[in-house]
Design an enzyme around this catalytic site. Structure first.
Site, PDB file in Angstrom:
ATOM      1  N   HIS A  88      30.807  16.988  14.450  1.00 49.36           N
ATOM      2  CA  HIS A  88      30.640  18.755  13.878  1.00 49.36           C
ATOM      3  C   HIS A  88      31.272  19.497  15.666  1.00 49.36           C
ATOM      4  O   HIS A  88      32.159  20.046  15.847  1.00 49.36           O
ATOM      5  CB  HIS A  88      28.955  18.782  14.139  1.00 49.36           C
ATOM      6  CG  HIS A  88      28.719  20.372  13.101  1.00 49.36           C
ATOM      7  ND1 HIS A  88      29.198  20.947  12.286  1.00 49.36           N
ATOM      8  CD2 HIS A  88      28.998  21.704  14.685  1.00 49.36           C
ATOM      9  CE1 HIS A  88      28.264  22.423  12.758  1.00 49.36           C
ATOM     10  NE2 HIS A  88      28.377  22.305  14.074  1.00 49.36           N
ATOM     11  N   LEU A 140      24.805  27.164  14.024  1.00 48.22           N
ATOM     12  CA  LEU A 140      24.829  28.388  14.895  1.00 48.22           C
ATOM     13  C   LEU A 140      25.742  29.698  14.670  1.00 48.22           C
ATOM     14  O   LEU A 140      24.797  30.823  14.860  1.00 48.22           O
ATOM     15  CB  LEU A 140      23.407  28.447  16.048  1.00 48.22           C
ATOM     16  CG  LEU A 140      22.772  26.940  16.537  1.00 48.22           C
ATOM     17  CD1 LEU A 140      22.269  27.180  18.068  1.00 48.22           C
ATOM     18  CD2 LEU A 140      21.404  27.879  15.667  1.00 48.22           C
ATOM     19  N   HIS A 161      33.751  21.930  17.262  1.00 46.81           N
ATOM     20  CA  HIS A 161      34.085  23.112  17.965  1.00 46.81           C
ATOM     21  C   HIS A 161      35.213  23.155  18.690  1.00 46.81           C
ATOM     22  O   HIS A 161      35.730  23.725  19.498  1.00 46.81           O
ATOM     23  CB  HIS A 161      32.957  23.663  17.942  1.00 46.81           C
ATOM     24  CG  HIS A 161      31.888  24.347  16.747  1.00 46.81           C
ATOM     25  ND1 HIS A 161      31.848  25.686  16.437  1.00 46.81           N
ATOM     26  CD2 HIS A 161      30.848  23.292  17.082  1.00 46.81           C
ATOM     27  CE1 HIS A 161      31.222  25.681  15.489  1.00 46.81           C
ATOM     28  NE2 HIS A 161      30.193  24.738  15.779  1.00 46.81           N
TER      29      HIS A 161
HETATM   30 ZN    ZN Z   1      28.040  23.765  14.850  1.00 47.59          ZN
END
Ligand code: ZN
Length: 355
Positions: free
Chosen positions: A142, A101, A146
């Protein structure tokens, strides 16, 4: 409450997030907000840094999609990961097409282990220590990235990254459209710049930033050339008034990026020079030099671009942009076809496999 999502280019996506304390205020509400934000953006995972919070909190959720009605059903699986930690990686790896995103419009295959052992706390602070696989394992990796200041595009080959560089630059400079609200670099620049223009003291300006943010976020129409020009003027007014201020080189750099964003590359180049020449201790001086090369390239001044990149490589051979810059250097000024020919002729088999 739906939060705006931070885009690539925002420094929070490069920070290592801090552990969540048990008494973190409003945690339950925040978790609920994160699910709402994620689903509103059609995501399957969201890490707190993506909504501008530097904490180790992740939500993961899967909902069935009905092709006929083009709507989502109720979630079939949800995981709130507080302070998640990957304890072990399985041996088998697989490619999977990932998106993010915070990096809209870019989808690339990423190689990761198919199973991991994950330890985390849920919303009730129950400790989990489980072997997980499938989509959950993929998304968890994933998202944990972050929390470590990494995005999935960091895991692509240098060559692949070079080939999508323009798209990445578009994301960084906010030149992407999304169905969800994004906290784009450009908007943030606007906020900071507006701030510098009002309030008699520096402290009052800082206090006004937060107040201004909401109003700027609410008006995407603010992202036009006129506003960019206005912002640049404000940044430069600040820089002229407080040349020795610690914020000044950053503001000048943002002014340069703003100008590059509206394709005023000559002004951008002059501003990058001003940072490089006058603020040698500023941490982003190498980046300014690199971006100056970008600006020359954007302006199709390929000799100057090449010279600037060479200077960048000579001065900062270990910078994280250096490897891709080295690979890209011979391709400057080539058309897409020439570039492809060049890659086919020069890349090793391994590199081609990476593409
Ligand atoms: Zn991401």
């Amino acid at each position: 409450m739906i939060h705006p999502i931070v885009g690539l280019g925002h420094s929070i996506l490069r920070q290592v997030a801090k552990p969540v304390e048990k008494d973190y205020p409003g945690l339950k509400e925040l978790v609920a907000d994160m699910y709402e934000t994620m689903y509103a953006a059609d995501g399957v995972g969201l890490a707190a840094p993506q909504i501008n919070l530097p904490i180790r909190l992740v939500v993961v959720g899967f909902r069935p999609y009905d092709e006929k009605t083009e709507t989502y059903g109720e979630p079939t699986e949800e995981h709130t990961l507080i302070n998640p930690e990957i304890v072990a990686f399985g041996e088998k790896k697989d490619w999977f097409n990932e998106g993010c995103l915070s990096v809209p419009d870019i989808h690339e295959d990423v190689l990761r282990p198919t199973t991991i052992r994950l330890r985390w706390y849920d919303e009730e602070w129950n400790l989990h220590d489980e072997e997980i696989d499938g989509l959950f394992a993929r998304v968890a990796q994933h998202e944990v990235d972050h929390l470590e200041g990494k995005v999935f595009t960091d895991r692509l080959s240098n060559l692949k990254r070079t080939m999508i560089k323009r798209k990445l630059n578009d994301v960084v400079s906010g030149r992407v459209r999304t169905a969800y609200r994004m906290l784009k670099m450009f908007v943030m620049l606007a906020t900071a710049a507006v701030l510098t223009a009002c309030g008699p003291s520096r402290e009052e300006r800082v206090a006004q930033i937060e107040e201004m943010e909401d109003s700027v976020f609410e008006s995407p129409a603010a992202l036009d050339t006129n506003v960019a020009e206005e912002l640049t003027t404000l940044y430069m007014a600040f820089a002229d008034k407080y040349p020795a201020d610690s914020l000044t080189p950053a503001y000048l750099m943002k002014a340069a990026e703003t100008q590059a964003g509206i394709l005023h590359t000559e002004r951008a180049i002059a501003l990058y020079d001003r940072v490089v020449d006058n603020y040698p201790d500023f941490g982003d001086v190498p980046m300014c030099l690199f971006l100056k090369g970008n600006a020359y390239e954007q302006n199709e001044q390929f000799d100057e671009a090449r010279r600037t990149y060479e200077e960048f490589l000579e001065k900062y051979p270990d910078h994280y942009m250096a490897p891709s810059t080295r690979q890209m250097l011979p391709m400057i000024g080539m058309s897409a076809e020439e570039m492809l020919d060049y890659i086919m002729a020069h890349a090793s088999d391994t590199l081609i496999a990476g593409v």
